[in-house]
Design a protein around this motif. Structure first.
Motif, PDB file in Angstrom:
ATOM      1  N   ARG A 124       0.834  -1.201   0.000  1.00  0.00           N
ATOM      2  CA  ARG A 124       0.000   0.000   0.000  1.00  0.00           C
ATOM      3  C   ARG A 124       0.872   1.255   0.000  1.00  0.00           C
ATOM      4  NH1 ARG A 124      -2.853  -3.293   3.834  1.00  0.00           N
ATOM      5  NH2 ARG A 124      -2.350  -1.949   5.625  1.00  0.00           N
ATOM      6  N   ALA A 125       1.940   1.244   0.788  1.00  0.00           N
ATOM      7  CA  ALA A 125       2.841   2.402   0.828  1.00  0.00           C
ATOM      8  C   ALA A 125       3.534   2.595  -0.523  1.00  0.00           C
ATOM      9  CB  ALA A 125       3.872   2.216   1.935  1.00  0.00           C
ATOM     10  N   PHE A 126       3.941   1.478  -1.131  1.00  0.00           N
ATOM     11  CA  PHE A 126       4.597   1.550  -2.447  1.00  0.00           C
ATOM     12  C   PHE A 126       3.669   2.172  -3.481  1.00  0.00           C
ATOM     13  CE2 PHE A 126       4.996  -0.480  -6.620  1.00  0.00           C
ATOM     14  CZ  PHE A 126       6.279  -0.094  -6.966  1.00  0.00           C
ATOM     15  N   LEU A 127       2.401   1.715  -3.529  1.00  0.00           N
ATOM     16  CA  LEU A 127       1.466   2.234  -4.521  1.00  0.00           C
ATOM     17  C   LEU A 127       1.171   3.710  -4.289  1.00  0.00           C
ATOM     18  CD1 LEU A 127      -0.328   1.704  -6.953  1.00  0.00           C
ATOM     19  CD2 LEU A 127      -2.178   1.068  -5.384  1.00  0.00           C
ATOM     20  N   ALA A 128       1.027   4.112  -3.025  1.00  0.00           N
ATOM     21  CA  ALA A 128       0.743   5.518  -2.730  1.00  0.00           C
ATOM     22  C   ALA A 128       1.862   6.420  -3.251  1.00  0.00           C
ATOM     23  CB  ALA A 128       0.559   5.696  -1.228  1.00  0.00           C
ATOM     24  N   GLU A 129       3.102   6.014  -3.052  1.00  0.00           N
ATOM     25  CA  GLU A 129       4.222   6.855  -3.485  1.00  0.00           C
ATOM     26  C   GLU A 129       4.395   6.807  -4.999  1.00  0.00           C
ATOM     27  OE1 GLU A 129       7.788   6.803  -1.199  1.00  0.00           O
ATOM     28  OE2 GLU A 129       6.792   5.901   0.539  1.00  0.00           O
ATOM     29  N   LEU A 130       4.180   5.641  -5.579  1.00  0.00           N
ATOM     30  CA  LEU A 130       4.311   5.551  -7.029  1.00  0.00           C
ATOM     31  C   LEU A 130       3.223   6.366  -7.730  1.00  0.00           C
ATOM     32  CD1 LEU A 130       5.719   4.406  -9.486  1.00  0.00           C
ATOM     33  CD2 LEU A 130       4.233   2.401  -9.343  1.00  0.00           C
ATOM     34  N   ALA A 131       2.018   6.367  -7.181  1.00  0.00           N
ATOM     35  CA  ALA A 131       0.928   7.137  -7.779  1.00  0.00           C
ATOM     36  C   ALA A 131       1.268   8.626  -7.806  1.00  0.00           C
ATOM     37  CB  ALA A 131      -0.369   6.895  -7.018  1.00  0.00           C
ATOM     38  N   GLU A 132       1.962   9.100  -6.784  1.00  0.00           N
ATOM     39  CA  GLU A 132       2.373  10.504  -6.762  1.00  0.00           C
ATOM     40  C   GLU A 132       3.362  10.785  -7.892  1.00  0.00           C
ATOM     41  OE1 GLU A 132       1.404  13.019  -4.940  1.00  0.00           O
ATOM     42  OE2 GLU A 132      -0.006  11.896  -3.695  1.00  0.00           O
ATOM     43  N   VAL A 133       4.277   9.845  -8.116  1.00  0.00           N
ATOM     44  CA  VAL A 133       5.313  10.027  -9.138  1.00  0.00           C
ATOM     45  C   VAL A 133       4.725   9.894 -10.549  1.00  0.00           C
ATOM     46  CG1 VAL A 133       7.435   9.030 -10.103  1.00  0.00           C
ATOM     47  CG2 VAL A 133       7.149   9.205  -7.629  1.00  0.00           C
ATOM     48  N   ALA A 134       3.784   8.973 -10.727  1.00  0.00           N
ATOM     49  CA  ALA A 134       3.316   8.607 -12.071  1.00  0.00           C
ATOM     50  C   ALA A 134       2.113   9.413 -12.540  1.00  0.00           C
ATOM     51  CB  ALA A 134       2.966   7.114 -12.094  1.00  0.00           C
ATOM     52  N   GLY A 135       1.623  10.357 -11.747  1.00  0.00           N
ATOM     53  CA  GLY A 135       0.410  11.086 -12.103  1.00  0.00           C
ATOM     54  C   GLY A 135       0.482  11.774 -13.447  1.00  0.00           C
ATOM     55  N   LEU A 136       1.534  12.554 -13.672  1.00  0.00           N
ATOM     56  CA  LEU A 136       1.671  13.278 -14.936  1.00  0.00           C
ATOM     57  C   LEU A 136       1.832  12.311 -16.102  1.00  0.00           C
ATOM     58  CD1 LEU A 136       2.078  15.789 -16.664  1.00  0.00           C
ATOM     59  CD2 LEU A 136       4.489  15.788 -15.979  1.00  0.00           C
ATOM     60  N   PHE A 137       2.654  11.284 -15.903  1.00  0.00           N
ATOM     61  CA  PHE A 137       2.899  10.310 -16.964  1.00  0.00           C
ATOM     62  C   PHE A 137       1.601   9.629 -17.401  1.00  0.00           C
ATOM     63  CE2 PHE A 137       3.451   5.805 -17.901  1.00  0.00           C
ATOM     64  CZ  PHE A 137       4.199   5.891 -19.061  1.00  0.00           C
ATOM     65  N   LEU A 138       0.802   9.148 -16.448  1.00  0.00           N
ATOM     66  CA  LEU A 138      -0.429   8.445 -16.780  1.00  0.00           C
ATOM     67  C   LEU A 138      -1.490   9.395 -17.329  1.00  0.00           C
ATOM     68  CD1 LEU A 138      -0.649   5.844 -13.880  1.00  0.00           C
ATOM     69  CD2 LEU A 138      -0.251   5.396 -16.300  1.00  0.00           C
ATOM     70  N   LYS A 139      -1.452  10.670 -16.929  1.00  0.00           N
ATOM     71  CA  LYS A 139      -2.396  11.645 -17.489  1.00  0.00           C
ATOM     72  C   LYS A 139      -2.128  11.826 -18.981  1.00  0.00           C
ATOM     73  CE  LYS A 139      -5.529  14.955 -17.254  1.00  0.00           C
ATOM     74  NZ  LYS A 139      -5.620  15.327 -18.658  1.00  0.00           N
ATOM     75  N   ARG A 140      -0.879  11.963 -19.337  1.00  0.00           N
ATOM     76  CA  ARG A 140      -0.553  12.117 -20.755  1.00  0.00           C
ATOM     77  C   ARG A 140      -0.892  10.852 -21.531  1.00  0.00           C
ATOM     78  NH1 ARG A 140       5.320  15.180 -20.091  1.00  0.00           N
ATOM     79  NH2 ARG A 140       4.467  17.254 -19.638  1.00  0.00           N
TER      80      ARG A 140
END
Length: 511
Positions: free
Chosen positions: A141-157
């Motif tokens: 859960r901690a891993f996904l929370a931090e990765l989601a913060e990093v990957a937000g812009l990438f996945l939006k594009r």
């Protein structure tokens, strides 16, 4: 590898990934593997509804619409609060126990992480396990929370690009919905653009010259020009110019009167007159003898024909569509084709690409012909992986016609619904790569690279599993520990390659 090292490695992977279409899948697959999920996808809000994108997991493509249902309530809550949500078992939560979606989804462990761009939450990463409850650890859960913060812009594009592709596919569907392109099967951009031109010019009366190698479907384009025009209710007449000797071709085109030559016992109107009000398709127009070309030119200029043996002319209203696989410009230089006729026919020319330049259409066409030729009710025929690779790797000198005959042959020889490479003609079967072989690139395109990459991934996974399970004596739990893979993910890999791994039946769990 600890959490931050893995986050760093994933960030490097995304920055280095040149293939924009596959990058979201690569990211989601890493997330699914790292967290031990069965399925993972992104959900974004578009056009007033929640859209599911980039699904990865072993059941992808095999799940029906009900099985692909997800909790929109959880998605809304994660977007509204901007917080990671974890439900050990969705059906145990009072919000879902009696609701429609909860009853449909049933027993399911869910982990949802918000995705942000420019300070706003636009969607979520959604992970689920339907076989095991309370299966996402605190570390996951901690891993996904931090990765989601990093990957937000990438996945939006990536999501925006996917939406653009969806809209383009919608435009393609509209093209086929609004026009009659019966028998034409394609997703190739060049062919789609050609069909747009066909739709645009179909109503005109100007001659059209269709160019392309033998077997590319030139007659289908000619028919599409006819049926999408105001002439659709009138005759569509075909003349195969290469099938008739010069002496008969002139009579076939323009007709004759009784006594015009030996055996001309009665008047015959000819194909041009028969096509009055409609369309005449001249297939292989380059084969028309030079002496008949002058008469054809006169018709194109004045709309008049003169039957053999007659001294009077007749007016006919016919639209001409001509086709050839020859280089007419070169024939003009050699004196074998009239230059004035060439330019009169070439008011507009349409060029069909050969099948070797339409690799993305090969399996689409193969499945189309498979449905046409399969004669065993109750069975759903399918190609094996090697058969698909063989179909894709062949150069097809005979183009679509060659592919159609190869599929018909496979249907005749098949003894069951699974069609393997041995059912294909030898020249196609020989193109099938062995698992793990160096990739063969029939063309140097991004699509060919994707196909080779997928084949390479399968080969590497199979080799890895064989060595791992052999070393661990078929013990799945021990193999998961020693490899560092999550046990559920290892089990999925083993199931995915069930046919290729002969030792799979011997694998076992610790008790």
């Amino acid at each position: 590898m600890d959490r931050y090292e893995e986050l760093f490695e994933i960030s490097k992977l995304l920055l280095a990934e040149d293939d924009a279409e596959r990058a979201p899948e690569i990211l989601l697959r890493r997330i699914v593997e790292r967290c031990g999920a069965e399925t993972g996808f992104v959900v974004v809000r578009e056009d007033g509804s929640y859209q599911q994108k980039f699904e990865v997991g072993d059941e992808r493509g095999r799940r029906n619409d009900l099985e692909r249902r997800f909790s929109r309530t959880l998605v809304r809550e994660a977007i509204a609060t901007g917080s990671l949500l974890y439900l050990p078992n969705l059906i145990d939560d009072p919000r879902f126990a009696s609701g429609e979606s909860g009853l449909i989804i049933g027993r399911c462990c869910v982990l949802v992480a918000p995705l942000r761009h420019d300070g706003e939450v636009y969607g979520v990463v959604y992970l689920e396990n339907r076989e095991r409850v309370d299966s996402f650890t605190a570390e996951s859960r901690a891993f996904l929370a931090e990765l989601a913060e990093v990957a937000g812009l990438f996945l939006k594009r990536a999501s925006d690009r996917e939406e653009l592709r969806r809209r383009n596919r919608s435009l393609e569907r509209d093209l086929f919905a609004q026009h009659d392109f019966a028998g034409i099967v394609t997703r190739d951009p060049r062919v789609m653009e050609l069909l747009r031109v066909v739709a645009q010019v179909a109503a005109a009366d100007a001659p059209i010259l269709v160019l392309g190698e033998t077997g590319t479907g030139k007659e289908l384009i000619a028919r599409a020009l006819h049926v999408n025009s105001p002439r659709r209710g009138r005759p569509f007449v075909t003349v195969h110019c290469s099938a008739l000797p010069g002496t008969l071709l002139e009579s076939e085109l323009f007709g004759h009167v009784a006594g015009a030559f030996t055996d001309a016992k009665r008047d015959r109107p000819g194909r041009l007159a028969s096509a009055h009000g409609g369309t005449l398709f001249l297939d292989e127009v380059g084969e028309i003898p030079i002496e008949a070309q002058a008469k054809l030119l006169r018709f194109l200029q004045f709309g008049e024909i003169q039957r053999l043996g007659s001294d009077r002319t007749e007016k006919v209203d016919v639209r001409i569509v001509a086709a050839t696989h020859r280089d007419l410009r070169q024939m003009v230089k050699e004196g074998r084709f009239r230059e004035d006729l060439y330019f009169r026919l070439k008011v507009l020319d349409l060029t069909l690409p050969p099948l070797r330049e339409r690799r993305g259409d090969v399996l689409l066409l193969a499945d189309h012909f498979l449905r046409r030729h399969w004669r065993r009710p109750g069975e759903r025929p399918r190609w094996t992986w090697r058969a698909e690779r063989a179909l894709e790797c062949h150069a097809y000198p005979g183009n679509v016609r060659e592919l159609a005959h190869a599929v018909e042959r496979a249907c005749l020889l098949a003894r069951g619904p699974e069609l393997d490479v041995e059912l294909l003609p030898p020249e196609l079967a020989g193109a099938a790569p062995e698992p793990g072989a160096d990739p063969v690139f029939p063309e140097l395109t991004g699509e060919a690279l994707n196909e080779a990459r997928e084949a390479a991934v399968d080969a590497v996974e199979q080799r890895f599993l064989k060595e791992l399970m052999s070393r661990c004596e078929g013990n799945v739990s021990r193999a998961a520990r020693e490899s560092g893979l999550h046990r559920s993910y290892l089990q999925k890999l083993l199931a995915r390659h069930r046919e290729a791994l002969g030792f799979l039946a011997e694998t076992r769990e610790e008790v």
